[in-house]
Design a protein around this motif. Structure first.
Motif, mmCIF file in Angstrom:
data_model
loop_
_atom_site.group_PDB
_atom_site.id
_atom_site.type_symbol
_atom_site.label_atom_id
_atom_site.label_comp_id
_atom_site.label_asym_id
_atom_site.label_seq_id
_atom_site.Cartn_x
_atom_site.Cartn_y
_atom_site.Cartn_z
ATOM 1 N N PHE A 42 25.340 -2.135 36.386
ATOM 2 C CA PHE A 42 24.204 -1.391 36.920
ATOM 3 C C PHE A 42 24.652 -0.419 38.011
ATOM 4 O O PHE A 42 24.366 0.782 37.956
ATOM 5 N N ASP A 43 25.348 -0.944 39.030
ATOM 6 C CA ASP A 43 25.771 -0.099 40.153
ATOM 7 C C ASP A 43 26.732 1.000 39.704
ATOM 8 O O ASP A 43 26.649 2.135 40.177
ATOM 9 N N THR A 44 27.631 0.658 38.798
ATOM 10 C CA THR A 44 28.616 1.636 38.339
ATOM 11 C C THR A 44 27.938 2.796 37.625
ATOM 12 O O THR A 44 28.291 3.964 37.831
ATOM 13 N N ASN A 45 26.939 2.501 36.801
ATOM 14 C CA ASN A 45 26.211 3.566 36.111
ATOM 15 C C ASN A 45 25.442 4.439 37.090
ATOM 16 O O ASN A 45 25.433 5.668 36.954
ATOM 17 N N LEU A 46 24.811 3.827 38.054
ATOM 18 C CA LEU A 46 24.065 4.613 39.032
ATOM 19 C C LEU A 46 25.010 5.473 39.870
ATOM 20 O O LEU A 46 24.670 6.613 40.242
ATOM 21 N N HIS A 47 26.207 4.971 40.133
ATOM 22 C CA HIS A 47 27.209 5.738 40.871
ATOM 23 C C HIS A 47 27.601 7.006 40.111
ATOM 24 O O HIS A 47 27.852 8.056 40.726
ATOM 25 N N LEU A 48 27.634 6.940 38.789
ATOM 26 C CA LEU A 48 27.982 8.118 37.994
ATOM 27 C C LEU A 48 26.957 9.230 38.196
ATOM 28 O O LEU A 48 27.309 10.415 38.239
ATOM 29 N N THR A 58 20.696 8.195 34.462
ATOM 30 C CA THR A 58 21.037 6.784 34.323
ATOM 31 C C THR A 58 19.917 5.989 33.664
ATOM 32 O O THR A 58 18.753 6.131 34.027
ATOM 33 N N ALA A 59 20.297 5.150 32.703
ATOM 34 C CA ALA A 59 19.392 4.178 32.096
ATOM 35 C C ALA A 59 19.909 2.781 32.434
ATOM 36 O O ALA A 59 21.098 2.513 32.279
ATOM 37 N N ILE A 60 19.035 1.931 32.902
ATOM 38 C CA ILE A 60 19.410 0.577 33.310
ATOM 39 C C ILE A 60 18.694 -0.441 32.425
ATOM 40 O O ILE A 60 17.472 -0.407 32.294
ATOM 41 N N GLY A 61 19.466 -1.345 31.819
ATOM 42 C CA GLY A 61 18.860 -2.357 30.962
ATOM 43 C C GLY A 61 19.834 -3.462 30.605
ATOM 44 O O GLY A 61 20.998 -3.443 31.007
ATOM 45 N N ILE A 62 19.331 -4.418 29.840
ATOM 46 C CA ILE A 62 20.138 -5.535 29.343
ATOM 47 C C ILE A 62 20.202 -5.431 27.827
ATOM 48 O O ILE A 62 19.172 -5.522 27.140
ATOM 49 N N HIS A 63 21.398 -5.234 27.311
ATOM 50 C CA HIS A 63 21.579 -5.180 25.855
ATOM 51 C C HIS A 63 21.265 -6.553 25.262
ATOM 52 O O HIS A 63 21.655 -7.586 25.829
ATOM 53 N N LYS A 95 13.271 4.895 41.464
ATOM 54 C CA LYS A 95 13.172 6.335 41.717
ATOM 55 C C LYS A 95 14.488 7.064 41.432
ATOM 56 O O LYS A 95 14.513 8.294 41.331
ATOM 57 N N GLU A 96 15.574 6.315 41.294
ATOM 58 C CA GLU A 96 16.890 6.918 41.068
ATOM 59 C C GLU A 96 17.279 6.946 39.589
ATOM 60 O O GLU A 96 18.185 7.700 39.209
ATOM 61 N N ILE A 97 16.648 6.120 38.786
ATOM 62 C CA ILE A 97 17.016 6.057 37.378
ATOM 63 C C ILE A 97 16.006 6.838 36.546
ATOM 64 O O ILE A 97 14.892 7.104 36.975
ATOM 65 N N ARG A 98 16.407 7.194 35.315
ATOM 66 C CA ARG A 98 15.565 8.029 34.466
ATOM 67 C C ARG A 98 15.055 7.310 33.231
ATOM 68 O O ARG A 98 14.231 7.857 32.501
ATOM 69 N N ALA A 99 15.561 6.096 32.959
ATOM 70 C CA ALA A 99 15.110 5.379 31.765
ATOM 71 C C ALA A 99 15.410 3.894 31.890
ATOM 72 O O ALA A 99 16.293 3.479 32.653
ATOM 73 N N LYS A 134 9.988 -7.910 29.206
ATOM 74 C CA LYS A 134 10.118 -7.562 30.621
ATOM 75 C C LYS A 134 10.526 -6.099 30.775
ATOM 76 O O LYS A 134 10.011 -5.398 31.667
ATOM 77 N N HIS A 135 11.420 -5.605 29.930
ATOM 78 C CA HIS A 135 11.801 -4.191 29.965
ATOM 79 C C HIS A 135 10.582 -3.295 29.739
ATOM 80 O O HIS A 135 10.395 -2.292 30.436
ATOM 81 N N LEU A 136 9.768 -3.653 28.760
ATOM 82 C CA LEU A 136 8.583 -2.844 28.460
ATOM 83 C C LEU A 136 7.578 -2.877 29.608
ATOM 84 O O LEU A 136 6.974 -1.850 29.953
ATOM 85 N N GLN A 137 7.397 -4.031 30.209
ATOM 86 C CA GLN A 137 6.466 -4.159 31.326
ATOM 87 C C GLN A 137 6.901 -3.310 32.515
ATOM 88 O O GLN A 137 6.076 -2.651 33.165
ATOM 89 N N LEU A 138 8.202 -3.286 32.787
ATOM 90 C CA LEU A 138 8.703 -2.487 33.899
ATOM 91 C C LEU A 138 8.656 -0.994 33.574
ATOM 92 O O LEU A 138 8.432 -0.169 34.472
ATOM 93 N N ALA A 139 8.867 -0.651 32.303
ATOM 94 C CA ALA A 139 8.746 0.755 31.896
ATOM 95 C C ALA A 139 7.328 1.253 32.151
ATOM 96 O O ALA A 139 7.122 2.384 32.621
ATOM 97 N N LEU A 140 6.340 0.418 31.866
ATOM 98 C CA LEU A 140 4.953 0.783 32.136
ATOM 99 C C LEU A 140 4.686 0.856 33.635
ATOM 100 O O LEU A 140 4.043 1.796 34.125
ATOM 101 N N LYS A 141 5.160 -0.119 34.367
ATOM 102 C CA LYS A 141 4.903 -0.192 35.807
ATOM 103 C C LYS A 141 5.423 1.028 36.537
ATOM 104 O O LYS A 141 4.752 1.566 37.440
ATOM 105 N N TYR A 142 6.629 1.482 36.139
ATOM 106 C CA TYR A 142 7.266 2.597 36.852
ATOM 107 C C TYR A 142 7.247 3.907 36.058
ATOM 108 O O TYR A 142 7.902 4.872 36.438
ATOM 109 N N ASN A 143 6.496 3.923 34.956
ATOM 110 C CA ASN A 143 6.340 5.129 34.144
ATOM 111 C C ASN A 143 7.687 5.714 33.723
ATOM 112 O O ASN A 143 7.953 6.911 33.904
ATOM 113 N N LEU A 144 8.531 4.870 33.159
ATOM 114 C CA LEU A 144 9.854 5.292 32.721
ATOM 115 C C LEU A 144 9.965 5.194 31.196
ATOM 116 O O LEU A 144 9.417 4.276 30.583
ATOM 117 N N PRO A 145 10.685 6.134 30.577
ATOM 118 C CA PRO A 145 10.906 6.063 29.140
ATOM 119 C C PRO A 145 11.915 4.967 28.803
ATOM 120 O O PRO A 145 12.629 4.471 29.688
#
Length: 286
Positions: A42-48, A58-63, A95-99, A134-145
């Motif tokens: 997670f941190d490494t991707n956000l650092h990029l 950056t997209a953050i998730g669990i495969h 606020k820092e991630i896009r998806a 949980k991913h879908l619920q958070l996508a709705l909560k924070y309006n993220l694709p």
């Protein structure tokens, strides 16, 4: 030109990032969505994104296959811990991630593993579904694709059907995003498009074995297409067949070959397809 799904923290991309990015930009590239797949990156991707804020999103998730690496006797305890870590990370960094992604369901890998009992396979399905919700619920909560993964064994539609059902149950038509590397049937494709989602196409369309995905491409409206590499996985055909290249991997610059092949399949110009799909990327992720 964009790459809507790539794993820049994976080798050999991670250790060659400056040249990877330069090659992409020199080929007309604009934006890259780098996907996290577990809490360790997670941190490494956000650092990029912080290194290349104008280029890398950056997209953050669990495969979904992450859970197969856990001790099966503690799968729900370890799995819930990973899900909780993900949720807290999204709460802190939304606020820092896009998806949200890469997330979804994967019945392919564990179905082919003969060491798993039927009971273990059911447990893996259930923890994947719990995580996906949980991913879908958070996508709705924070309006993220979303960047959604749905993979099944050949001849089965159970995984894709479960993904679509859960998206409908959790989203009620309010979720948005892309089904990355979709290889399912046309009937399910129509359902995905009806939900308003995009379809991600990668170098599979350049393979001789990729006729089914080329057919999916033919049936997908241009304004619902995104391009991706899934790098370092799935190098395009030109790299696969080049015996002089010892280390074969995909990188964002390879999107150019993918678009060129897509133009032949769709019978449109490169300029038109690039402009249309870049607009879709911007609409979804910028």
């Amino acid at each position: 030109m964009h790459d809507s799904h790539v794993h820049l923290t994976r080798e050999p991309l991670a250790s060659n990032l400056p040249s990877i990015i330069n090659s992409f930009l020199n080929n007309g590239g604009t934006h890259i969505l780098s996907q996290a797949t577990q809490s360790d990156d997670f941190d490494t991707n956000l650092h990029l994104h912080n290194l290349y804020p104008q280029v890398i999103q950056t997209a953050i998730g669990i495969h979904p296959t992450t859970f197969e690496d856990m001790h099966i006797e503690n799968i729900f305890i370890e799995g819930q811990k990973e899900i909780n870590t993900f949720e807290k990370y999204i709460q802190k960094h939304n606020k820092e991630i896009r998806a949200i992604g890469e997330c979804g369901l994967d019945y392919y890998q564990f179905t082919l593993n003969d060491s798993y009992t039927a009971d273990v396979k059911e447990q893996l399905k259930e923890i994947q579904k719990l995580s996906f919700r949980k991913h879908l619920q958070l996508a709705l909560k924070y309006n993220l694709p979303l960047s959604i993964h749905a993979r099944d064994v050949a001849g089965s539609d159970q995984c894709v059907n479960d993904v679509i059902r859960i998206v409908c149950e959790e989203g009620n038509g309010r979720l948005r995003g892309v089904f990355h590397s979709y290889t399912g049937n046309i009937l399910s494709l129509d359902q995905i498009l009806d939900l308003g989602f995009y379809i991600g196409f990668n170098a599979i369309i350049t393979y001789k074995s990729g006729e089914n995905v080329r057919d999916i491409l033919r049936h997908t409206p241009t304004d619902r297409i995104l391009f991706e590499t899934d790098g370092p996985f799935l190098p395009p055909q030109s790299i696969r067949k080049n015996n002089q290249i010892k280390e074969k991997f995909a990188q964002p610059a390879d999107v150019k070959e993918i678009i060129e092949t897509a133009c032949e399949v769709k019978n449109v110009t490169y300029e038109y397809l690039e402009q249309s799909t870049d607009s879709s990327y911007s609409l979804l992720f910028l």
